[in-house]
Design a protein around this motif. Structure first.
Motif, PDB file in Angstrom:
ATOM      1  N   ASP A 563      81.767  63.589 -10.818  1.00 16.47           N
ATOM      2  CA  ASP A 563      80.765  64.586 -11.230  1.00 16.47           C
ATOM      3  C   ASP A 563      79.464  63.932 -11.675  1.00 16.47           C
ATOM      4  O   ASP A 563      78.373  64.487 -11.476  1.00 16.47           O
ATOM      5  N   PHE A 564      79.547  62.751 -12.267  1.00 13.63           N
ATOM      6  CA  PHE A 564      78.334  62.055 -12.713  1.00 13.63           C
ATOM      7  C   PHE A 564      77.533  61.540 -11.519  1.00 13.63           C
ATOM      8  O   PHE A 564      76.305  61.500 -11.565  1.00 13.63           O
ATOM      9  N   ILE A 565      78.244  61.142 -10.475  1.00 17.88           N
ATOM     10  CA  ILE A 565      77.548  60.700  -9.259  1.00 17.88           C
ATOM     11  C   ILE A 565      76.813  61.886  -8.637  1.00 17.88           C
ATOM     12  O   ILE A 565      75.658  61.767  -8.203  1.00 17.88           O
ATOM     13  N   ARG A 566      77.466  63.052  -8.606  1.00 20.43           N
ATOM     14  CA  ARG A 566      76.868  64.242  -8.007  1.00 20.43           C
ATOM     15  C   ARG A 566      75.604  64.691  -8.746  1.00 20.43           C
ATOM     16  O   ARG A 566      74.636  65.135  -8.137  1.00 20.43           O
ATOM     17  N   THR A 567      75.671  64.621 -10.066  1.00 16.80           N
ATOM     18  CA  THR A 567      74.667  65.327 -10.880  1.00 16.80           C
ATOM     19  C   THR A 567      73.603  64.436 -11.498  1.00 16.80           C
ATOM     20  O   THR A 567      72.678  64.953 -12.134  1.00 16.80           O
ATOM     21  N   GLU A 604      77.656  65.641 -21.236  1.00 16.14           N
ATOM     22  CA  GLU A 604      77.779  64.266 -20.761  1.00 16.14           C
ATOM     23  C   GLU A 604      76.925  64.019 -19.513  1.00 16.14           C
ATOM     24  O   GLU A 604      76.215  63.004 -19.440  1.00 16.14           O
ATOM     25  N   THR A 605      76.989  64.929 -18.548  1.00 15.80           N
ATOM     26  CA  THR A 605      76.200  64.732 -17.324  1.00 15.80           C
ATOM     27  C   THR A 605      74.706  64.865 -17.605  1.00 15.80           C
ATOM     28  O   THR A 605      73.885  64.198 -16.973  1.00 15.80           O
ATOM     29  N   ALA A 606      74.336  65.724 -18.577  1.00 20.07           N
ATOM     30  CA  ALA A 606      72.927  65.859 -18.959  1.00 20.07           C
ATOM     31  C   ALA A 606      72.432  64.576 -19.619  1.00 20.07           C
ATOM     32  O   ALA A 606      71.302  64.114 -19.358  1.00 20.07           O
ATOM     33  N   ILE A 607      73.253  63.980 -20.480  1.00 16.93           N
ATOM     34  CA  ILE A 607      72.877  62.718 -21.140  1.00 16.93           C
ATOM     35  C   ILE A 607      72.646  61.634 -20.100  1.00 16.93           C
ATOM     36  O   ILE A 607      71.670  60.869 -20.179  1.00 16.93           O
ATOM     37  N   LEU A 608      73.549  61.555 -19.104  1.00 16.94           N
ATOM     38  CA  LEU A 608      73.401  60.518 -18.078  1.00 16.94           C
ATOM     39  C   LEU A 608      72.109  60.698 -17.302  1.00 16.94           C
ATOM     40  O   LEU A 608      71.416  59.720 -17.010  1.00 16.94           O
ATOM     41  N   MET A 609      71.751  61.930 -16.964  1.00 17.47           N
ATOM     42  CA  MET A 609      70.504  62.168 -16.226  1.00 17.47           C
ATOM     43  C   MET A 609      69.309  61.646 -17.027  1.00 17.47           C
ATOM     44  O   MET A 609      68.428  60.960 -16.478  1.00 17.47           O
ATOM     45  N   MET A 610      69.272  61.964 -18.325  1.00 13.98           N
ATOM     46  CA  MET A 610      68.150  61.510 -19.152  1.00 13.98           C
ATOM     47  C   MET A 610      68.131  59.988 -19.261  1.00 13.98           C
ATOM     48  O   MET A 610      67.089  59.343 -19.086  1.00 13.98           O
ATOM     49  N   ILE A 641      63.403  69.084 -18.155  1.00 13.82           N
ATOM     50  CA  ILE A 641      63.552  70.428 -18.725  1.00 13.82           C
ATOM     51  C   ILE A 641      62.732  71.433 -17.937  1.00 13.82           C
ATOM     52  O   ILE A 641      63.209  72.534 -17.601  1.00 13.82           O
ATOM     53  N   ASP A 642      61.478  71.075 -17.617  1.00 12.05           N
ATOM     54  CA  ASP A 642      60.604  71.979 -16.853  1.00 12.05           C
ATOM     55  C   ASP A 642      61.160  72.256 -15.459  1.00 12.05           C
ATOM     56  O   ASP A 642      60.908  73.322 -14.886  1.00 12.05           O
ATOM     57  N   ALA A 643      61.933  71.277 -14.925  1.00 12.59           N
ATOM     58  CA  ALA A 643      62.532  71.448 -13.596  1.00 12.59           C
ATOM     59  C   ALA A 643      63.865  72.193 -13.664  1.00 12.59           C
ATOM     60  O   ALA A 643      64.584  72.258 -12.657  1.00 12.59           O
ATOM     61  N   ASN A 644      64.186  72.732 -14.844  1.00 18.11           N
ATOM     62  CA  ASN A 644      65.410  73.537 -15.045  1.00 18.11           C
ATOM     63  C   ASN A 644      66.688  72.760 -14.724  1.00 18.11           C
ATOM     64  O   ASN A 644      67.667  73.322 -14.225  1.00 18.11           O
ATOM     65  N   GLN A 645      66.684  71.468 -15.061  1.00 22.01           N
ATOM     66  CA  GLN A 645      67.848  70.640 -14.747  1.00 22.01           C
ATOM     67  C   GLN A 645      69.003  70.820 -15.745  1.00 22.01           C
ATOM     68  O   GLN A 645      70.134  70.434 -15.453  1.00 22.01           O
ATOM     69  N   PHE A 646      68.706  71.385 -16.912  1.00 22.91           N
ATOM     70  CA  PHE A 646      69.734  71.507 -17.942  1.00 22.91           C
ATOM     71  C   PHE A 646      70.179  72.945 -18.184  1.00 22.91           C
ATOM     72  O   PHE A 646      70.806  73.245 -19.204  1.00 22.91           O
ATOM     73  N   LEU A 647      69.888  73.827 -17.239  1.00 21.16           N
ATOM     74  CA  LEU A 647      70.235  75.239 -17.432  1.00 21.16           C
ATOM     75  C   LEU A 647      71.746  75.454 -17.526  1.00 21.16           C
ATOM     76  O   LEU A 647      72.216  76.329 -18.269  1.00 21.16           O
TER      77      LEU A 647
END
Length: 679
Positions: A563-567, A604-610, A641-647
């Motif tokens: 899931d982390f690879i995907r997101t 967790e996946t949101a933290i990894l993106m940041m 956030i502006d790109a709605n990545q954490f919705l």
């Protein structure tokens, strides 16, 4: 027909859930004991909270198991022990005595007068000794019956003698006759011929005992219909408690007969169906990703059914051991694979189901819910073995304290505590330790991942990570830095630090196929993208996500890590090549430069993106300072956030701020910034 099949395939996931729901409810009801449920709940020492109760039917007041056991033990302690008298042995002893005495006459050691006198004395003593027999051993029983010549004769302890007592009796009698030196000779002659002739009749004794035991009455009286049993507000104790227990037993046994059987089954089915429906609704509303995964839903229902089956099996066998079933394994395992809230919710629902079948349901539900809460609060980082032992110890202590409190409430004192119950709680704790091998087994059966597996995956000497370090050392170093950043951020906001660290280590493994197309692996000034159109370059960059997923599946990496690879890029743009393409052609398809997603769906996946974006972009910083790093992190995260990545991620703005604060602090440490002192 075609439309029907098409609809079936489209809705097969939902159809499977309906099937699982019906099968689970049916199995649980099938496991339930075949008895009705008394409509009144009562406990010793507590007031009767219902209306005044009169006997609805005629019934007998039954003795408790303890009372029956006490009567049985009393009969055993005072049982009649039967001994058989062997007349032939007495005749043999007397004949042997006469023969030995005649031998003395023949040898001249005895005169005729002495022979006649000793024969009369000895024969008389033998008749006295053998009147009640000489026993092979002194019996411990209080009542002794001797069977002699088909007549039963009851003997008291003073009249029972073995060989030693018989010899002592003969010696005393001879001493009183004043025979002088001849007394010792006669005593020795008699002592040499004495033999036991009264033997235990085991068969007759057991038969008599069984007959007495069979005559014990199992009841202590009869209650007629309409008799007052207990008044409202009256304390449940002594006689009314016995009547209530007898009425409950009679009522439940009668209730299950005839057509009532089907109505009771229907009632149980409805209640169980309601509980399982609550579980489905919870998953659908608050755990959508789990609800969408039939394998995970099956895993949850399987564990619920397993706990119900184990408990009902123990209740049917011996309800005394109901607390042996390690029910706290359920929240422990579910928290390990999913989260604490789901673990506690499923645990409570399972206990509600078991409340139908266990004795003292209020006590059981109270203790199990408290133990489940303690499990959820204490069990963490199971890959540290000591944590499980500490948690199990706390769970066992809660059981013991709870049992002690209920005993004091019911009895009003500390007397009569059944210490064996504490042993049951200790056994429960030891069985709970089986959670570790059970977790491993579940991982293999259901394809799930636990903290223990995550610890194994975090080993940088694993085959896949070593291959990444060899083929793409820059990417490997980047992954390590991202892992450190992500882990620190996860710890700050209470997310699963181990999971996000492992996800970070594997998130860029897809770059191994073409490592030189990624700047962190370029050791020279030659950039292969200079010879490619922006669209093709963007495709290579985007493909590392797809190729990473394929590679992870090849190496059997768990889905939670994939899931982390995907997101980790969500649906963001490959902005550099997108801008480059705009300079060539203003008519650009955004889809050619956008990652396929999905966007992060957990903390967790949101933290990894940041962390991934910040660490990668930080390489471009020239002479970083505190303000530069601060603005840099703010700009990157705000763009996401502006790109709605954490919705879809269950992460709050407050938690995002905490993550940014950690990232800024870590980057400051990485670049070794110092306070600038004035010259």
């Amino acid at each position: 027909m075609g439309k029907t099949l098409d609809g079936f395939y489209k809705n097969q996931s939902v159809i499977y859930k309906y099937f699982l729901y019906v099968i689970s409810a049916g199995l649980i009801v099938f496991f339930f004991p075949r008895e009705g449920k008394f409509k009144y709940e009562f406990q010793k020492g507590k007031p009767w909270q219902y209306e005044t109760l009169y006997a609805p039917i005629d019934f007998t007041v039954k003795k408790t198991e303890e009372e029956i056991a006490e009567e049985q033990q009393n009969i055993r302690d005072n049982r009649v022990v039967y001994y058989t008298y062997d007349e032939a042995i007495f005749k043999e002893v007397r004949s042997t005595f006469e023969t030995n005495l005649r031998g003395g006459l023949n040898q001249g050691t005895l005169t005729r007068n002495q022979y006649n006198r000793f024969l009369g004395i000895g024969t008389g003593l033998l008749e006295k000794v053998y009147e009640n027999g000489v026993f092979s051993e002194i019996p411990n029983a209080g009542n002794i019956t001797l069977i002699k010549a088909n007549e039963a004769k009851t003997l008291g302890k003073p009249f029972v003698q073995d060989l030693e007592r018989a010899k002592a009796f003969i010696k005393t009698e001879l001493d009183q006759l004043n025979l002088g030196g001849a007394s010792a000779v006669l005593y020795q002659t008699l002592a040499d011929v004495l033999r036991p002739n009264a033997y235990l009749d085991q068969e007759l004794t057991q038969k008599a005992l069984d007959e007495e035991l069979s005559q014990i009455s199992l009841t202590r009286g009869h209650v007629s219909k309409g008799t007052l049993i207990i008044a409202k507000g009256e304390v449940v104790e002594a006689d009314n408690l016995k009547m209530l227990n007898s009425l409950k037993e009679e009522f439940e046994s009668e209730l299950w007969k005839g057509d009532n059987y089907y109505y009771i089954i229907l009632g149980y089915a409805v209640l169980v169906a309601l509980v399982l429906m609550m579980l489905f609704l919870f998953l659908k509303k608050y755990r959508a990703e789990i609800y969408a995964n039939n394998k995970k839903v099956t895993f949850i229902f399987f564990n619920v059914i397993l706990m119900v089956f184990s408990t009902t099996l123990v209740v049917k066998t011996d309800e005394t051991y109901v607390y042996v079933v390690p029910l706290c394994i359920l929240p422990l395992i579910l928290k390990n694979f999913f989260d604490a809230r789901l673990g506690l919710f499923v645990h409570v629902l399972t206990i509600l189901i078991l409340g139908f079948v266990v004795p003292n349901s209020f006590e059981y539900i109270f203790l199990q819910i408290i133990a489940g809460i303690v499990t959820i609060l204490t069990v963490s980082e199971l890959y540290k073995r000591a944590n499980l032992f500490i948690s199990v110890g706390q769970i066992t202590l809660i059981y013991i304290i709870g049992y002690f409190a209920f005993h004091v409430i019911h009895e009003g004192n500390m007397l009569g505590i059944e210490w064996g119950t504490f042993g049951i709680f200790l056994l429960n704790g030891m069985i709970t330790l089986f959670a570790m091998p059970l977790i491993y087994l579940y991982e293999k059966l259901f394809g799930l991942v636990s903290d223990v597996s995550l610890l194994e995956l975090s080993d940088t000497n694993s085959k896949l990570l070593k291959e990444l370090a060899n083929k793409a050392p820059g990417t490997f170093h980047h992954s390590l830095q991202v892992a450190n950043l992500s882990e620190a951020a996860a710890n700050e906001i209470g997310a699963n630090a181990m999971l996000v660290r492992v996800g970070a280590l594997y998130h860029d493994i897809g770059k191994m196929n073409r490592p030189t197309y990624f700047t962190e692996n370029q050791t020279t000034n030659v950039n292969p993208h200079d010879d490619l159109p922006p669209k093709e370059s963007a495709k290579i960059i985007i493909d590392h996500v797809i190729e990473g997923i394929e590679m992870a599946r090849k190496y059997k990496i768990p889905d939670r890590v994939i899931d982390f690879i995907r997101t980790h890029h969500g649906t963001t743009l490959v902005y550099y090549f997108y801008k480059k393409q705009l300079d060539i052609d203003e008519d650009v398809e955004l889809s050619d430069f956008r990652y396929p997603g999905p966007i992060p769906f957990s903390k967790e996946t949101a933290i990894l993106m940041m962390a991934d974006s910040v660490e990668a972009a930080s390489k471009s910083l020239k002479s970083p300072t505190y303000p530069i790093i601060d603005d840099f992190v703010e700009k990157i995260v705000q763009g996401q956030i502006d790109a709605n990545q954490f919705l879809n991620a269950n992460i709050t703005f407050q938690e995002i701020e905490a993550v940014k604060k950690v990232l800024k602090k870590k980057l400051t440490n990485i670049y070794h910034l110092r306070v600038e002192y004035p010259e």
